[in-house]
Design a protein around this motif. Structure first.
Motif, PDB file in Angstrom:
ATOM      1  N   ARG B 122       0.829  -1.206   0.000  1.00  0.00           N
ATOM      2  CA  ARG B 122       0.000   0.000   0.000  1.00  0.00           C
ATOM      3  C   ARG B 122       0.862   1.253   0.000  1.00  0.00           C
ATOM      4  N   THR B 123       0.642   2.083  -1.073  1.00  0.00           N
ATOM      5  CA  THR B 123       1.336   3.375  -1.101  1.00  0.00           C
ATOM      6  C   THR B 123       0.525   4.418  -0.337  1.00  0.00           C
ATOM      7  N   ALA B 124      -0.804   4.231  -0.304  1.00  0.00           N
ATOM      8  CA  ALA B 124      -1.644   5.178   0.410  1.00  0.00           C
ATOM      9  C   ALA B 124      -1.324   5.118   1.891  1.00  0.00           C
ATOM     10  N   GLU B 334       7.304  -5.750   7.250  1.00  0.00           N
ATOM     11  CA  GLU B 334       6.332  -6.584   7.958  1.00  0.00           C
ATOM     12  C   GLU B 334       4.954  -6.558   7.293  1.00  0.00           C
ATOM     13  N   ASP B 335       4.446  -5.349   7.019  1.00  0.00           N
ATOM     14  CA  ASP B 335       3.062  -5.310   6.527  1.00  0.00           C
ATOM     15  C   ASP B 335       2.928  -4.578   5.184  1.00  0.00           C
ATOM     16  N   HIS B 336       4.062  -4.285   4.544  1.00  0.00           N
ATOM     17  CA  HIS B 336       4.021  -3.684   3.200  1.00  0.00           C
ATOM     18  C   HIS B 336       3.325  -2.324   3.190  1.00  0.00           C
ATOM     19  N   GLN B 337       3.206  -1.660   4.336  1.00  0.00           N
ATOM     20  CA  GLN B 337       2.621  -0.326   4.387  1.00  0.00           C
ATOM     21  C   GLN B 337       3.727   0.684   4.091  1.00  0.00           C
ATOM     22  N   ALA B 338       3.436   1.613   3.187  1.00  0.00           N
ATOM     23  CA  ALA B 338       4.442   2.639   2.886  1.00  0.00           C
ATOM     24  C   ALA B 338       4.477   3.646   4.021  1.00  0.00           C
ATOM     25  N   LEU B 339       5.660   3.760   4.673  1.00  0.00           N
ATOM     26  CA  LEU B 339       5.832   4.754   5.729  1.00  0.00           C
ATOM     27  C   LEU B 339       6.173   6.071   5.060  1.00  0.00           C
ATOM     28  N   GLN B 340       5.593   7.169   5.538  1.00  0.00           N
ATOM     29  CA  GLN B 340       5.749   8.430   4.814  1.00  0.00           C
ATOM     30  C   GLN B 340       5.557   9.609   5.748  1.00  0.00           C
ATOM     31  N   VAL B 341       6.005  10.788   5.312  1.00  0.00           N
ATOM     32  CA  VAL B 341       5.862  11.995   6.127  1.00  0.00           C
ATOM     33  C   VAL B 341       4.422  12.488   6.036  1.00  0.00           C
TER      34      VAL B 341
END
Ligand SMILES: Nc1ncnc2c1ncn2[C@@H]1O[C@H](COP(=O)(O)OP(=O)(O)OP(=O)(O)O)[C@@H](O)[C@H]1O
Ligand SMILES: Nc1ncnc2c1ncn2[C@@H]1O[C@H](COP(=O)(O)OP(=O)(O)OP(=O)(O)O)[C@@H](O)[C@H]1O
Ligand SMILES: [Mg+2]
Ligand SMILES: [Mg+2]
Lengths: 353, 377, 241, 253, 324
Positions: B122-124, B334-341
């Protein structure tokens, strides 16, 4: 023989007969004629909606009951199976439990609504059902623990119905014989049977009384038929079949959520199917369902082509933009109601005589 | 083999209430590919072919569309979709067909939470990230918070994660009242009264945190003059047309996922310029940025994996860091979540027009938002 | 002889797929009362509806006061001074007796003298002035339907079976009323099954059979000719009296 | 035996039927006459259950049926034809009658057999249609029949119910004279069977005179005369209120 | 026919019952005022439907379309006149709102005329086909709106003089709602007079029951129906304009959103009685606010609940219009 299967209710129009044969056969061979996930999906949807529309026609066309709660029963059937599969795991027993539970709830609810409010004026009944339906929808969204709320439920089907399951190890005419195919024919067969049962019901003595009540309830009472009883039974039957249709949908799509089962859009859809096809003629429901589901799935592609052609022309291009497919669906509705006042079946039959 | 195109399906709610958003996603996605491939629309010499599919925000259609994309169109990778319910319905399909699915712009936590499977990226941003960001704007001194949210799953989750978030960022603010109004509420007099009654005698700073999808209640709350009790309202970021309606409330504060004026990096500069060119001066909004991020992630991933083989892709993308209009994002292993500012914004004094609205208070770095891992592998 | 007020020439009417009237021809003389007789299904009602423009004539002319009104819209036909009492009475069940009559009086509130005259004939209407017409008795509905047609002066009255369901006393009143009307302002075309009534009232007669007019002439002559009645109506007028 | 005891119904202040007590013997034909609005149809409605009585009782063979709903009374043998034609407009003439036949057969709740499978019902319906000489119009849609034929269909439906009590409300109204005898013959035939009770509301005095064993006169809801045709018809009240000058005035409503 | 006051008494009754439950009098006043105003806004939107539905027996599911059109037209006009909207002068503001509302009514009225000719005329007296054909109309209209105004939502800020609230002590009464009250009352009065003081009301009722006979009496019933329909649509347009201003955002779906609410109101009212619709709308407005304050959870279904209760008390609605 044919008479017996169709309960004496023959098409009474060559074109109608042709259309019906095409539909029955077409749906039977669809997986091989038009292989692919989408077409299979459309075919299955058609089957389910034929049943749903037909059951609604029993109310609307034959009994003259206007109910906006029909999708509620559809939803009950669907959620019955969905919840069972989610809770009890992907087992056939779960399916059975779900279907039965759905049936019981649907029929009980229908009986309740019927006995309490079938006495009031048609239009008020319509609005009461509208209220009940939306109340039910709210309930569904307020019990996320059970129904998954707005997200609905995504669950796994019994192994034999999954894409991963492959039948008689192999392919036929280049089509993989997998679980989806099994699932499709399950839906197809069930739908066929249900429609024939409904056809029998409306052509039974019971059915004839329903029509009498639709025509003139006052006189029906006067010659000795208790309209409330008949109407209530009719609603229960319709509700039961609708619930079964819902269960079939749940079994096909392996996910169930409010706007595909409970939403008012669906309600309007089946109304359209019945009336465009021709009220009070089971076959009308069949035709209507086929046409509408087709339109909903392929109109967009068609417009895409038209749009290409019109590229450049300012307003027209806008009008024919694929995203405007709903616009044309709407136009189609209006034209249908215009040109087929008695529905397609009605018009076909008149043409003949 | 080498020369056959890379097929990518973009599935989104093109017709239906969120049509406008969907168009943004599409535009952003295309711009992303263009930027990442330097306009060639090729990766390692393979042409990119994008297949668009409309799910009308309906889960069943979304599911069908994805099956069709993987099954009939044989796409290598798919992106979608606008509605969280629809996205959730798509997850199992990816698993069934063993193909990568990039979720954008759906935000529901479960997607990278309990409903997650290893084919899903997920990029969101997800709801918790929103909440953490919002919390990060409420850190300082002691604050009394009342919340207003819609009375159904999303709304309640939103507030729940809001609470956790406050704890997570170590804020001293305490929530003194939770108000839930029906999803379709149009008249907020009753809710406002309850909130005001709850807040008005609190000595501390008083803030109403609003978590709302759809027509935003802020103007109606403002009409009831909360300032007479010294109550402030934190509406949370939103799409430009909505925030344009808040112009007359200078000083509003909140957190936002993307605002065209904030990020300072070449990607965003290019995007803003390019987008304005294509859309006679209108700057890009939320979903444009999202779409672009998804596209850039894909290109980066395929380059890194040297092809479109699913297993290779997953391997390559796990932990991958990639450029986006928001700067660098990283797919957490771990969960393929995109970390972002995220961004802490304030409404300008009197904005010149409907798009030049916000000023940046500060950029909230990704590592300041301790995002819990909610999935099990 | 002066031109008749109403005259039909070769009028054909279809209803849906059925050809109902094939070439109806007869006259209604100014200031006279013409009786339209015939078996069930002969086409009497259809004829009246055609004159009124409620069915469209597919061929032929309907001349009223010298102009062809076939093809005119129903309201315009009515505004020429034609009033109609349908077979089904078509009273407005939801409206009170008063409201029914108020509507019928197009040119303003009903004139009191005229009302009193009507009450003197149909006393029940006065008694149930404020009752929803749907609750009236069969006969009372019939009275209301007729009253609606005569509440204001009209040149021509088309009346379909006015006596059905009426008690003898009221029929007598109705006969008087119609006499006064035709001696005064109006001409009448009346469909009737009650022959005592028909004979007392009719000046001229037109007998329909299977969508055509089989005989026209003076009522006196027709009443005298039992053989003709036998032939056209399958039953002598003398009987049943 | 059918009897009403002090039967009354009020609409607001106005008593449409006012304390009518009367018994009707099997094998007799009783005519009910009276001015328009006397309460005849309402009296029928009270007996057949279309209206609920304000007070008083309706008894059928001693059983108090005042509380029963219309369908139940019909199944108990109270048959009723309506003054204003009241059919199933969009069904064929045959179907109109067949439905009536079906009531007695109790097949109404049979869900899974084919209607056309029950020949006997259809044949019985046809015989009833033939009785009113509508056999050749069997397939015509009721609404498209001319008024006279609709009246006859109304009678056919009553016959098809095969009741013990026949209630005719102006059966010949609007029927052309060559048709009238058909209906009168039918009524006469029923009477001849000797075990049926017949109630007839009719304004055609000649018809009344020729058929009735007994005449009951209603006037403003009250039963004002009851007896042999000859005497009743010549009684002052009938001359005055019914045959003669306009009905006496009095304020109401 | 004597007047039936019970339903009217219902309004004060509800308010009085609510007082102790709400507790603080100031909150109660705020809620009551807001509720009444909201009720009147709903009434304006519903009144059009009451006309077409009640009097002509036309189940116009497309009503929402006219509401939406009204909102869009008004929005465009106001955006065009935005300088007048933003200055802080009641008169200039009204000078912008006035034309906007007028335009909204005209356009939706004209549209109504077309709607009647093309869509409704062939299906008079056939409820089902009406539901469908008008639903079709609704879809088409919504899509056309998107073609013309684009799919994005339009934001229109309320004019300066109409935002904010009057403060009476602790009681806040929004300025905009005061305007809503005035408009609502005017519409109500106008309708009540035309329908009760003229024969138009009679004619329409008769025409619905038996159009043929009304024509045979010499009235051009078609024109009358068209007229009523146009009036109904224009009212919807007015309602839409006001609703748009209240929401401050306009989307093509705005009509569909309020449609259900509007239907509930006229059902409560008794299908076609303007008075009933009026009372119904006020009840809906009030109960929504009270319940929203006393028990927000229940507010979810408060309208449906209200409808159910009313129908239990009077199965035909508050002021039943003759049975059909
Ligand atoms: N709506 C209709 N559709 C089809 N046929 C019709 C329709 N109305 C009347 N008919 C036919 O037209 C013919 C004439 O009917 P009409 O009612 O004019 O006869 P009539 O002389 O008035 O009979 P009556 O004396 O019984 O009223 C009849 O055969 C009837 O079946
Ligand atoms: N629902 C009602 N409300 C008020 N008055 C009514 C109602 N129903 C009938 N009436 C009155 O009761 C009286 C009796 O009506 P009924 O139909 O029984 O008369 P009838 O004897 O059948 O007359 P006819 O010979 O004209 O058919 C009439 O005066 C009628 O106006
Ligand atoms: Mg006739
Ligand atoms: Mg009577």
């Amino acid at each position: 023989m044919v008479r017996a299967i169709l309960s004496d209710d023959l098409p009474r129009s060559r074109w109608l007969a042709v259309a019906l044969v095409l539909i029955v056969v077409g749906l039977a061979v669809a997986p091989f004629l038009f292989p692919g996930a989408k077409s299979l999906n459309v075919a299955a949807k058609i089957c389910v909606f034929i049943v749903l529309a037909a059951s609604f026609d029993l109310l609307l066309g034959y009994t003259g009951i206007v109910s906006f709660a029909h999708t509620m029963f559809f939803g009950i059937g669907a959620y019955g199976v969905a919840i069972a599969l989610t809770r009890l795991g992907a087992e056939w027993t779960a399916v059975a439990v779900g279907i039965v539970a759905g049936l019981i709830v649907a029929v009980a609810l229908a009986a309740l609504i019927g006995l309490f409010s079938l006495r009031v004026r048609t239009i008020f009944f319509a609005m009461i059902t509208l209220a009940v339906a939306s109340a039910f929808a709210i309930l569904a969204s307020q019990l996320p623990a059970l129904t998954g709320g707005e997200d609905g439920l995504n669950y796994r089907l019994p192994a034999a119905l999954r894409a991963s399951f492959s039948l008689a190890d192999g392919t036929l005419f280049g089509v993989r014989l997998n679980g989806r195919l099994v699932d499709y024919y399950l839906v197809y067969a069930a739908s066929l049977v249900l429609v024939l049962v409904l056809l029998r019901v409306v052509n039974s003595p019971f059915g004839s009384v329903l029509m009498a009540i639709r025509e003139n309830p006052f006189r029906a009472e006067a010659i000795g038929y208790r309209t409330v009883v008949y109407r209530t039974i009719a609603s229960c039957i319709a509700a039961a079949v609708a619930a079964l249709a819902g269960s079939l949908l749940a079994l096909w799509s392996s996910q169930t959520n409010p706007d595909t089962t409970l939403s008012f859009d669906i309600m309007v859809d089946i109304l359209l199917m019945v009336v465009i096809g021709g009220m009070g003629t089971m076959y009308g429901a069949v035709l209507g369902a086929v046409l509408l589901v087709f339109a909903q799935n392929y109109l967009q592609d068609l417009l895409g082509i038209a749009n290409q052609a019109l590229a450049g022309v300012p307003l027209l291009a806008g009008l024919f933009h694929p995203d405007r497919w709903l616009l044309w669906l709407g136009v189609a509705f209006i034209l249908c109601v215009y040109f087929f006042p008695t529905g397609i079946v009605g018009s076909l039959r008149n043409r003949r005589s | 083999q080498q020369q056959q195109p890379i097929k990518i399906a973009l599935i989104y709610g093109k017709t239906g209430p969120l049509e406008a958003y969907a168009r943004q996603t599409e535009a952003g996605f295309m711009l992303g590919l263009e930027y990442a491939t330097k306009g060639t629309m090729e990766i390692n010499g393979r042409k990119i072919q994008v297949i668009l599919k409309d799910d009308q925000l309906k889960p069943d259609l979304a599911k069908a569309a994805l099956e069709q994309a993987y099954g009939d169109d044989k796409v290598d990778i798919a992106v979608g979709t606008s509605s969280s319910a629809a996205a959730l319905a798509m997850l199992p399909v990816a698993e069934e067909y063993k193909k990568v699915l990039i979720v954008e712009p759906a935000v529901a936590d479960q997607i990278t939470g309990e409903k997650w499977n290893r084919y899903v990226f997920r990029t969101a941003r997800n709801s918790t990230q929103d909440a953490l960001a919002a919390a990060a704007t409420l850190k300082d001194e002691n604050i009394s918070i009342a919340t207003l949210a819609q009375d159904y799953a999303f709304g309640r989750d939103g507030i729940a994660s809001m609470k956790q978030a406050l704890a997570a960022v170590g804020s001293k603010a305490k929530i003194v009242h939770e108000e839930y109004a029906p999803q379709q509420t149009t008249d907020f007099t009753a809710s406002a009264q309850r909130i005001f009654d709850a807040l008005k005698d609190k000595p501390s700073r008083k803030i109403v945190v609003v978590v709302w999808a759809g027509a935003h209640p802020l103007p109606k709350l403002m009409d009831l003059k909360p300032e007479r009790y010294g109550i402030e309202i934190a509406p949370g970021g939103n799409i430009l047309p909505v925030m344009a309606g808040w112009k007359q409330f200078p000083g509003l504060e909140g957190a936002i996922y993307y605002y065209w004026g904030f990020p300072k990096n070449p990607v965003n500069d290019w995007l803003v310029a390019e987008y304005k060119k294509k859309n006679n001066g209108a700057p890009p909004d939320f979903f444009v940025a999202g779409g672009m991020a998804a596209a850039m992630a894909i290109v980066e991933g395929i380059k890194k994996a040297g092809g479109t083989d699913t297993e290779k892709l997953i391997a390559a993308m796990e932990g991958m860091t990639f450029d986006t209009p928001k700067g660098k994002m990283t797919f957490r292993k771990e969960d393929h979540q995109a970390l972002q500012v995220m961004y802490h914004w304030r409404m300008k004094k009197d904005p010149p027009d409907n798009v030049d609205l916000l000023e940046l208070v500060r950029e909230i770095p990704a590592d300041e938002m301790k995002l819990p891992i909610k999935n099990k592998r | 002889m002066a031109e008749p007020l109403l005259s039909l020439r070769g009028v054909k009417t279809d209803i849906g797929r059925y050809h109902i009237l094939h070439g109806v021809e007869f006259d209604v003389p100014e200031g006279g009362l013409t009786m339209l007789l015939g078996r069930n299904g002969a086409g009497k009602t259809t004829t009246l509806r055609t004159i009124m423009g409620l069915w469209r004539a597919t061929a032929g002319e309907v001349r009223f006061a010298g102009r062809n009104i076939a093809g005119l819209a129903t309201p315009d036909i009515a505004r020429l001074g034609i009033a109609y009492v349908p077979e089904s009475m078509a009273i407005f069940a939801d409206l009170t007796v008063q409201e029914n009559l108020t509507l019928a009086a197009r040119s303003g509130p009903p004139d009191q003298k005229r009302l009193d005259w009507i009450f003197s004939r149909f006393e029940a209407l006065k008694r149930f002035w404020t009752l929803p017409a749907g609750n009236l008795s069969g006969g009372q509905k019939q009275m209301l339907a007729v009253a609606r047609a005569i509440i204001e002066p009209r040149r021509l009255l088309l009346i379909d079976e006015p006596t059905k369901g009426l008690a003898p006393a009221i029929i007598t009143n109705m006969i008087d009323a119609f006499r006064e009307l035709k001696d005064g302002e109006a001409s009448l075309l009346v469909v009737e099954q009650n022959f005592a009534f028909a004979r007392q009232l009719g000046d001229t007669v037109a007998v329909m059979d299977d969508g055509k007019v089989a005989h026209t002439g003076s009522m006196a002559a027709f009443a005298a000719d039992d053989a003709l009645q036998q032939h056209l109506l399958g039953m002598g007028m003398g009987e049943h009296q | 035996m059918l009897a009403t005891e002090d039967l009354t119904i009020r609409f607001g202040g106005h008593a449409a039927v006012d304390g009518v007590s009367c018994a009707f013997q099997p094998g007799t034909l009783t005519s009910i006459v009276g001015p328009n609005g006397a309460g005849k149809t309402t009296y029928f409605n009270l007996i057949s259950g279309q209206l609920a009585a304000t007070s008083g009782k309706v008894r059928l063979n001693g059983e108090d049926i005042t509380g029963y709903a219309a369908p139940r009374r019909s199944r108990l043998g109270l048959g009723r034809a309506f003054q204003l034609t009241n059919l199933f407009p969009n069904l064929s003439a045959l179907e109109n009658v067949r439905l009536a036949v079906q009531v007695k057969s109790g097949k109404g709740l049979d869900l899974f057999s084919r209607t056309l499978g029950h020949r006997e019902l259809i044949d019985r319906a046809m015989t009833h249609l033939a009785a009113v000489s509508l056999a050749e119009r069997a397939q015509a849609i009721a609404a498209t029949l001319p008024h006279g034929d609709q009246r006859k269909l109304e009678v056919a439906i009553l016959l098809a119910l095969e009741p013990d009590i026949f209630m005719f409300d102006e059966p010949t109204a609007g029927m052309s004279i060559d048709e009238v005898p058909t209906v009168l013959d039918i009524i006469a035939a029923i009477k001849a069977r000797g075990d049926k009770t017949i109630l007839l509301v009719e304004h055609k005095m000649d018809v009344v005179r020729s058929l009735s064993d007994r005449i009951v006169v209603l006037h403003q809801g009250k039963l004002v005369a009851d007896g042999k045709p000859a005497e009743v018809i010549n009684s002052d009240i009938v001359r005055e209120a019914y045959l003669g000058g306009a009905a006496p005035r009095d304020a109401h409503g | 026919m004597k007047k039936d006051w019970l339903p009217l008494l219902l309004i004060p009754a509800v308010a009085v019952v609510a007082l102790p439950l709400v507790g603080s009098p100031t909150s109660w006043v705020t809620l009551t005022a807001a509720g009444l105003a909201m009720g009147l806004m709903i009434f304006v939107m519903a009144s059009g439907l009451t006309l077409t539905f009640g009097l002509m027996d036309v189940l116009n599911f497309g009503h929402g379309a006219f509401i939406a059109v009204g909102a869009f037209v008004a929005a465009s006009v106001m955006l065009a006149l935005s300088p007048w909207m933003t200055v802080d002068s009641l008169w200039l503001n009204l000078a912008a709102v006035g034309p906007a509302v007028l335009a909204a009514m005209v356009v939706s009225g004209v549209l109504g005329w077309g709607f009647e000719r093309v869509i409704v005329r062939p299906v008079y007296g056939q409820h089902l086909r009406q539901i469908l054909v008008t639903t079709g109309g609704l879809i088409v209209a919504e899509q056309l709106l998107k073609v013309i105004w684009g799919p994005d939502q339009i934001t229109l800020a309320r004019p300066t003089a109409l935002r904010g609230a009057f403060l009476l002590g602790d009681v806040a009464i929004e300025k905009y709602r005061v305007l809503a009250v005035i408009v609502g009352l005017v519409v109500f009065a106008a309708l009540a007079i035309t329908l009760n003081r003229t024969r138009i009301g009679l004619l329409i009722r008769a025409g619905v029951e038996n159009g043929e006979m009304v024509e045979a009496l010499g009235y051009r019933i078609r024109r009358l129906f068209v007229g009523v329909f146009v009036a109904g649509s224009a009212l919807a347009g007015l309602g839409g304009a006001m609703w748009g201003l209240y929401q401050e955002t306009v989307t093509a779906a705005i009509g569909a959103q309020v449609a259900v609410l509007v239907f509930i109101v006229i059902i409560i009212g008794g299908l076609g009685s303007v008075g009933g619709c009026f009372v119904g709308a006020l009840l809906v407005g009030l109960s929504a606010n009270y319940i929203g304050f006393i028990a927000p959870k229940v507010a979810l279904g408060s309208n449906i609940l209200l409808m159910a209760l009313i129908l239990l008390w009077r199965p035909q609605g508050l002021y039943p219009v003759a049975k059909r």
